[in-house]
Write an enzyme that holds these catalytic residues in place. Structure first.
Site, mmCIF file in Angstrom:
data_model
loop_
_atom_site.group_PDB
_atom_site.id
_atom_site.type_symbol
_atom_site.label_atom_id
_atom_site.label_comp_id
_atom_site.label_asym_id
_atom_site.label_seq_id
_atom_site.Cartn_x
_atom_site.Cartn_y
_atom_site.Cartn_z
ATOM 1 N N GLY A 28 0.855 -1.191 0.000
ATOM 2 C CA GLY A 28 0.000 0.000 0.000
ATOM 3 C C GLY A 28 0.889 1.237 0.000
ATOM 4 O O GLY A 28 1.964 1.231 0.584
ATOM 5 N N GLY A 80 0.373 5.164 0.859
ATOM 6 C CA GLY A 80 -0.548 6.235 1.267
ATOM 7 C C GLY A 80 0.050 7.561 0.836
ATOM 8 O O GLY A 80 0.916 7.614 -0.009
ATOM 9 N N GLY A 81 -0.388 8.644 1.464
ATOM 10 C CA GLY A 81 0.125 9.958 1.102
ATOM 11 C C GLY A 81 1.613 10.012 1.348
ATOM 12 O O GLY A 81 2.436 10.016 0.443
ATOM 13 N N PHE A 82 1.979 9.973 2.604
ATOM 14 C CA PHE A 82 3.411 10.144 2.924
ATOM 15 C C PHE A 82 4.003 8.856 3.457
ATOM 16 O O PHE A 82 5.072 8.837 4.008
ATOM 17 C CB PHE A 82 3.566 11.261 3.968
ATOM 18 C CG PHE A 82 2.695 11.074 5.179
ATOM 19 C CD1 PHE A 82 1.439 11.682 5.275
ATOM 20 C CD2 PHE A 82 3.094 10.257 6.228
ATOM 21 C CE1 PHE A 82 0.626 11.490 6.387
ATOM 22 C CE2 PHE A 82 2.288 10.049 7.336
ATOM 23 C CZ PHE A 82 1.055 10.668 7.412
ATOM 24 N N LYS A 84 4.542 4.385 2.970
ATOM 25 C CA LYS A 84 4.477 3.175 2.140
ATOM 26 C C LYS A 84 4.286 2.026 3.128
ATOM 27 O O LYS A 84 4.878 2.026 4.219
ATOM 28 C CB LYS A 84 5.818 3.057 1.413
ATOM 29 C CG LYS A 84 5.976 1.857 0.537
ATOM 30 C CD LYS A 84 7.399 1.674 0.004
ATOM 31 C CE LYS A 84 8.078 2.906 -0.533
ATOM 32 N NZ LYS A 84 9.360 2.574 -1.188
ATOM 33 N N LYS A 111 5.025 0.206 8.144
ATOM 34 C CA LYS A 111 4.682 1.508 7.562
ATOM 35 C C LYS A 111 5.965 2.319 7.545
ATOM 36 O O LYS A 111 6.559 2.577 8.587
ATOM 37 C CB LYS A 111 3.614 2.185 8.429
ATOM 38 C CG LYS A 111 2.978 3.405 7.835
ATOM 39 C CD LYS A 111 1.799 3.835 8.720
ATOM 40 C CE LYS A 111 1.124 5.102 8.251
ATOM 41 N NZ LYS A 111 -0.001 5.494 9.131
ATOM 42 N N ASP A 148 -10.726 11.183 11.349
ATOM 43 C CA ASP A 148 -10.569 10.838 9.931
ATOM 44 C C ASP A 148 -11.162 9.461 9.658
ATOM 45 O O ASP A 148 -10.559 8.628 8.994
ATOM 46 C CB ASP A 148 -9.078 10.871 9.544
ATOM 47 C CG ASP A 148 -8.892 10.860 8.022
ATOM 48 O OD1 ASP A 148 -7.797 10.501 7.560
ATOM 49 O OD2 ASP A 148 -9.882 11.171 7.315
ATOM 50 N N LYS A 198 -13.066 6.812 7.933
ATOM 51 C CA LYS A 198 -13.588 6.565 6.570
ATOM 52 C C LYS A 198 -13.260 5.117 6.238
ATOM 53 O O LYS A 198 -12.393 4.515 6.866
ATOM 54 C CB LYS A 198 -12.920 7.518 5.581
ATOM 55 C CG LYS A 198 -11.408 7.480 5.585
ATOM 56 C CD LYS A 198 -10.830 8.581 4.725
ATOM 57 C CE LYS A 198 -9.307 8.545 4.753
ATOM 58 N NZ LYS A 198 -8.708 9.637 4.016
ATOM 59 N N ASN A 255 -9.853 3.724 6.235
ATOM 60 C CA ASN A 255 -9.125 3.620 7.512
ATOM 61 C C ASN A 255 -9.671 2.515 8.390
ATOM 62 O O ASN A 255 -9.444 2.493 9.593
ATOM 63 C CB ASN A 255 -9.210 4.963 8.267
ATOM 64 C CG ASN A 255 -8.229 5.963 7.700
ATOM 65 O OD1 ASN A 255 -7.330 5.588 6.942
ATOM 66 N ND2 ASN A 255 -8.425 7.229 8.014
#
Ligand SMILES: O=C(Nc1ccc2c(c1)CCNCC2)c1ccc(-c2cn[nH]c2)cc1OCc1ccccc1
Length: 340
Positions: A18, A20-22, A24, A40, A132, A134, A137
């Protein structure tokens, strides 16, 4: 050079699963126990002003221990990277599960939603708000149990849950009207709204407020109007309406949610936010560890209690505990003796 020298001998690193924004996310294996983990990986200089989020997430996860909150086993920091060793959730995202089934039945939705309510009630009982929530998540483990992730935006307001927050954050699609308005808000109240969006997504298979243009999306959220598909039962509609209430003061509270008839239907008891995982002292796990590192159990336990709760020793203890809870034999590689 070995890409992640800091993990050498501690974790084997496998494929990336995966991005994500900042961050991996790679699959990994905890060498001492052979248990799978998620790693992560965040590059410090790529984090920029997201650095506080990482620190927020680590501090929150070190405190949180709940069966529906993704566990943090270890944090390894080097000059250039942060590595967060996190609970392995091979069921992937709840979102993918919904899309795959088009939408979930009321019974299936209730099973997942009770777990979300339990996790959020636990967070709120400790003065945290996720902010957050959603479907992306919310992950699933192998047994299809739900795990809340990404506490990068969670807030623990100094003045407790009644203190107002101001930073607008999270994703607009799941954002409550007061967040969209940039007004002051209570973390607990915006989490209830986001859970309303989540419940709607579980039962309907699509989102209550959606629009390609951000202005139209905001207008829809502020109107609080959304479709109620024919397959929704009356009690589902009533519950969703009480959560997607544009006036935060009229919105259902987490305590009322735990006891709501829709939540308790078919179950013996309301949702309790009691966690069933504690950092309890497990004799068998300590005996296994002491056999390998030739320290007595008390000494190991003492170091666990004094430690930062995010070192290899903690990871080994928690992963052995997980193995035991899954009824698997406890095993440790003798090579790991030098690491804890
Ligand atoms: O263990 C995690 N994910 C994960 C592990 C195994 C598998 C899958 C997924 C699905 C893809 N097929 C292979 C099986 C996993 C654990 C923690 C976190 C995490 C915790 N805070 N932040 C991130 C993220 C994780 O993943 C992200 C992800 C990757 C692919 C899809 C769905 C989700």
């Amino acid at each position: 050079m070995v890409r992640y020298a800091a993990l050498k001998g501690l974790y084997d690193v496998d494929k990336t699963i995966g991005c994500g924004g900042f961050a991996k996310v790679k699959l990994g294996t905890h060498v001492a126990t052979g248990e799978k983990v998620a790693i992560k990986i965040m590059e410090k200089n790529a984090l920029g002003d997201d650095l506080p989020r990482v620190k927020m997430e680590v501090e929150a996860l070190k405190t949180l221990a709940h069966q529906h909150v993704c566990k943090l086993y270890q944090v390894i920091e080097t000059d250039s990277h942060y590595f967060m060793i996190i609970e392995y959730c091979s069921g992937g995202e709840l979102f993918d599960h919904i899309v795959e089934k088009n939408r979930l039945t009321e019974t299936e939705s209730r099973k997942f939603f009770r777990q979300i309510v339990s996790a959020v009630a636990y967070l709120h009982s400790l003065g945290y708000a996720h902010r957050d929530l959603k479907p992306e998540n919310v992950l699933l483990d192998k047994q299809q149990n739900l795990k809340l992730i990404d506490f990068g935006l969670c807030a623990k307001p100094k003045g407790g849950m009644q203190a107002h927050l101001y930073t607008s954050c999270g994703s607009p699609t799941y954002a409550a009207p007061e967040l969209v308005l940039g007004a002051k808000y209570l973390g607990s109240e915006v989490d209830i709204w986001s859970m309303g969006v989540l419940l709607y997504a579980l039962l309907c298979g699509f989102l209550p407020f959606d629009d390609s243009s951000i202005e139209n999306l905001y207008r829809k959220i502020l109107s609080g109007k959304y479709d109620e598909p024919s397959w929704l039962s009356c009690s589902s509609k009533r519950l969703i309406r009480s959560m997607l209430q544009t006036d935060p003061k009229k919105r259902i509270t987490i305590q009322e949610l735990c006891n709501h008839p829709w939540i308790t239907a078919g179950f013996l008891n309301p949702v309790s936010f009691k966690k069933n995982t504690n950092f309890e002292k497990d004799k068998e796990v300590l005996v296994t560890m002491s056999a390998i590192c030739h320290e007595d159990r008390e000494h190991i336990w003492q170091k666990l209690m004094e430690g930062s709760r995010t070192d290899y020793r903690t990871a080994t203890y928690l992963l052995l505990l997980d193995r035991k809870l899954r009824g698997l034999p406890l095993r440790l590689s003798s090579a790991s003796r030098t690491h804890f």
